[in-house]
Design a protein around this motif. Structure first.
Motif, PDB file in Angstrom:
ATOM      1  N   ILE A  48       0.834  -1.205   0.000  1.00 17.77           N
ATOM      2  CA  ILE A  48       0.000   0.000   0.000  1.00 17.77           C
ATOM      3  C   ILE A  48       0.868   1.254   0.000  1.00 17.77           C
ATOM      4  O   ILE A  48       1.825   1.374   0.766  1.00 17.77           O
ATOM      5  N   THR A  49       0.526   2.178  -0.899  1.00 19.23           N
ATOM      6  CA  THR A  49       1.196   3.481  -0.977  1.00 19.23           C
ATOM      7  C   THR A  49       0.126   4.569  -1.028  1.00 19.23           C
ATOM      8  O   THR A  49      -1.068   4.266  -1.124  1.00 19.23           O
ATOM      9  N   PRO A  50       0.521   5.838  -0.984  1.00 18.34           N
ATOM     10  CA  PRO A  50      -0.476   6.912  -1.119  1.00 18.34           C
ATOM     11  C   PRO A  50      -1.246   6.859  -2.437  1.00 18.34           C
ATOM     12  O   PRO A  50      -2.325   7.451  -2.553  1.00 18.34           O
ATOM     13  N   LYS A  51      -0.722   6.145  -3.437  1.00 21.38           N
ATOM     14  CA  LYS A  51      -1.394   6.049  -4.737  1.00 21.38           C
ATOM     15  C   LYS A  51      -2.411   4.906  -4.801  1.00 21.38           C
ATOM     16  O   LYS A  51      -3.149   4.795  -5.776  1.00 21.38           O
ATOM     17  N   THR A  52      -2.429   4.057  -3.767  1.00 18.76           N
ATOM     18  CA  THR A  52      -3.323   2.895  -3.782  1.00 18.76           C
ATOM     19  C   THR A  52      -4.762   3.329  -3.556  1.00 18.76           C
ATOM     20  O   THR A  52      -5.051   4.058  -2.605  1.00 18.76           O
ATOM     21  N   SER A  53      -5.669   2.868  -4.427  1.00 18.35           N
ATOM     22  CA  SER A  53      -7.081   3.244  -4.287  1.00 18.35           C
ATOM     23  C   SER A  53      -7.989   2.047  -4.032  1.00 18.35           C
ATOM     24  O   SER A  53      -9.121   2.224  -3.579  1.00 18.35           O
ATOM     25  N   ALA A  54      -7.497   0.834  -4.317  1.00 21.06           N
ATOM     26  CA  ALA A  54      -8.393  -0.318  -4.205  1.00 21.06           C
ATOM     27  C   ALA A  54      -7.622  -1.628  -4.092  1.00 21.06           C
ATOM     28  O   ALA A  54      -6.426  -1.698  -4.408  1.00 21.06           O
ATOM     29  N   LEU A  55      -8.351  -2.646  -3.654  1.00 21.76           N
ATOM     30  CA  LEU A  55      -7.874  -4.020  -3.661  1.00 21.76           C
ATOM     31  C   LEU A  55      -8.756  -4.822  -4.609  1.00 21.76           C
ATOM     32  O   LEU A  55      -9.972  -4.637  -4.635  1.00 21.76           O
ATOM     33  N   VAL A  56      -8.135  -5.700  -5.391  1.00 25.25           N
ATOM     34  CA  VAL A  56      -8.896  -6.610  -6.251  1.00 25.25           C
ATOM     35  C   VAL A  56      -8.414  -8.041  -5.974  1.00 25.25           C
ATOM     36  O   VAL A  56      -7.600  -8.590  -6.704  1.00 25.25           O
ATOM     37  N   PRO A  57      -8.911  -8.634  -4.887  1.00 25.91           N
ATOM     38  CA  PRO A  57      -8.571 -10.032  -4.611  1.00 25.91           C
ATOM     39  C   PRO A  57      -9.411 -10.956  -5.494  1.00 25.91           C
ATOM     40  O   PRO A  57     -10.470 -10.565  -5.997  1.00 25.91           O
ATOM     41  N   VAL A  58      -8.945 -12.188  -5.656  1.00 27.06           N
ATOM     42  CA  VAL A  58      -9.642 -13.187  -6.459  1.00 27.06           C
ATOM     43  C   VAL A  58      -9.930 -14.411  -5.591  1.00 27.06           C
ATOM     44  O   VAL A  58      -9.037 -14.898  -4.888  1.00 27.06           O
ATOM     45  N   HIS A  59     -11.161 -14.888  -5.637  1.00 30.44           N
ATOM     46  CA  HIS A  59     -11.493 -16.163  -5.002  1.00 30.44           C
ATOM     47  C   HIS A  59     -11.062 -17.256  -5.984  1.00 30.44           C
ATOM     48  O   HIS A  59     -11.848 -17.732  -6.815  1.00 30.44           O
TER      49      HIS A  59
ATOM     50  N   ILE B 178     -12.917  -2.283  -2.325  1.00 30.90           N
ATOM     51  CA  ILE B 178     -12.632  -3.694  -2.638  1.00 30.90           C
ATOM     52  C   ILE B 178     -13.564  -4.165  -3.742  1.00 30.90           C
ATOM     53  O   ILE B 178     -14.786  -4.081  -3.626  1.00 30.90           O
ATOM     54  N   VAL B 179     -12.945  -4.656  -4.823  1.00 32.54           N
ATOM     55  CA  VAL B 179     -13.683  -5.359  -5.876  1.00 32.54           C
ATOM     56  C   VAL B 179     -13.202  -6.803  -5.845  1.00 32.54           C
ATOM     57  O   VAL B 179     -12.024  -7.075  -6.113  1.00 32.54           O
ATOM     58  N   TYR B 180     -14.086  -7.712  -5.491  1.00 32.09           N
ATOM     59  CA  TYR B 180     -13.727  -9.128  -5.505  1.00 32.09           C
ATOM     60  C   TYR B 180     -14.001  -9.714  -6.891  1.00 32.09           C
ATOM     61  O   TYR B 180     -15.124  -9.651  -7.379  1.00 32.09           O
TER      62      TYR B 180
END
Length: 360
Positions: free
Chosen positions: A116-127, A149-151
């Motif tokens: 994570i950095t100041p430029k991070t806006s989201a997480l996209v994990p995968v099931h 979070i977009v799964y």
């Protein structure tokens, strides 16, 4: 020929009965009656609040990113289908890869925070293969750092976690209904969310932002599902219990007969297994190639999901190499599974694998 998967083709008369409704209504697209019916039935079957059908799973991801104003850097997994990351690059976002857990094959939550950095806006994990991620930890991280979070739940149709649909997790979950999936509409996908205002925005986005004949509310795209895809989806959904039952029987036979020879993915103990895939891990790439070549010689075609690891893809411009994902991608093979796979065919696959391993 035995392939890694084979699309379910429903009873022709039942499919024709849905297509007859299309001819009767004359409605081919633009949120037709069969699309609305399929959405309603899927929402009920899956137990989710809002499900919006779209024309494919990749567009579902792209719309999710736009709907949530995802920009800059996005932390995701390198062990997934290319669309998970290429859809980010297409939106001018930078995929930042966190390595994976060698047992669950999902994103390693302990590796996420360091990315994570100041430029991070989201997480996209995968099931991955339908196996739920550590959603509690991911949700904590997202909340602490104010991330969306977009799964990517492309493989997770019908998977329940603690008794509720895994699709209910995150700001948005996306799913693919491609012909190769457990449930399909030939081509198709969906976005799932618990947020009513967000669902309303997405519905506008998928029809080019058009409110009515005289009003365009926002910048959108054409991502609508058409009535013939919905007809196929309704027909397949009618058979879903048979599809799941047959897959479960096939998956169990692989587990029983190959567990002493190969490693299986560690499944989340709080989740159901939809038996969408049968990924197995070999000791090394040499073993995998020997088995794959042996099966190919008998017109049996398993598949290397997901090879190569996405951190190796040049156009993604990612200098963050993921050693575990790279190693796993070289040793994993998905075995044939589809509802109509015959017992004698599966026995042949199993025996050929055992034979090939003895010769390595």
């Amino acid at each position: 020929m035995i392939t890694v998967t084979r699309p379910w083709l429903p009873d022709r008369e039942r499919l024709d009965s849905y297509i007859d409704q299309v001819y009767k209504s004359g409605h081919l697209t633009n949120n037709g009656p069969l699309v609305r019916l399929l959405e309603e039935r899927l929402q009920t079957y899956l137990g989710v609040k809002h499900l919006i059908l779209v024309s494919n799973g990749t567009l579902a991801l792209q719309i999710a990113y736009r709907a949530l104003d995802v920009t800059g850097e996005v932390i995701t997994t390198p062990f997934s289908f290319i669309a998970t990351s290429s859809s980010l690059a297409w939106q001018n976002c930078k995929p930042v890869f966190a390595d994976i857990d060698p047992l669950t094959l999902n994103i390693d939550v302990d590796n996420v925070t360091s990315k994570i950095t100041p430029k991070t806006s989201a997480l996209v994990p995968v099931h991955v293969f339908g196996n739920p991620c550590n959603v509690e930890r991911l949700n904590e991280i997202a909340s602490k750092h104010n991330l969306k979070i977009v799964y990517d739940a492309s493989h997770a149709f019908g998977v329940d976690y603690h008794g509720k649909s895994i699709l209910s997790q995150g700001d948005i979950s996306t799913i693919s209904f491609h012909a190769t999936k457990l449930f399909h509409t030939i081509e198709g996908g969906a976005l799932v969310t618990n947020d009513s205002s967000l669902a309303k925005k997405i519905r506008l986005m998928i029809k080019c932002g058009i409110v009515d004949e005289e009003n365009i509310a926002l910048c959108g795209i054409n991502a609508k599902m058409h009535e013939l895809s919905a007809a196929m989806g309704l027909s397949v959904l009618d058979d879903i219990d048979t599809i799941k039952k047959n897959r479960a029987q096939i998956w169990q036979q692989y587990k029983i007969h190959l567990s002493d020879y190969l490693k299986f993915q560690k499944w989340n103990e709080n989740a159901t297994n939809n038996c969408a895939y049968v990924p197995v891990l070999f000791s090394n790439e040499q073993e995998l190639l020997a088995v794959k070549n042996t099966l190919n010689n008998f017109d049996i075609f398993p598949r290397r999901y997901f090879y190569p690891s996405l951190d190796q893809i040049n156009f993604l411009l990612n200098n963050n190499k993921c050693l575990v994902a790279d190693d796993v991608s070289k040793r994993i093979l998905c075995l044939p599974i589809y509802p109509n796979l015959k017992k004698q065919q599966q026995r042949q696959v199993i025996e050929l694998i055992k034979t090939a391993l003895k010769l390595v």
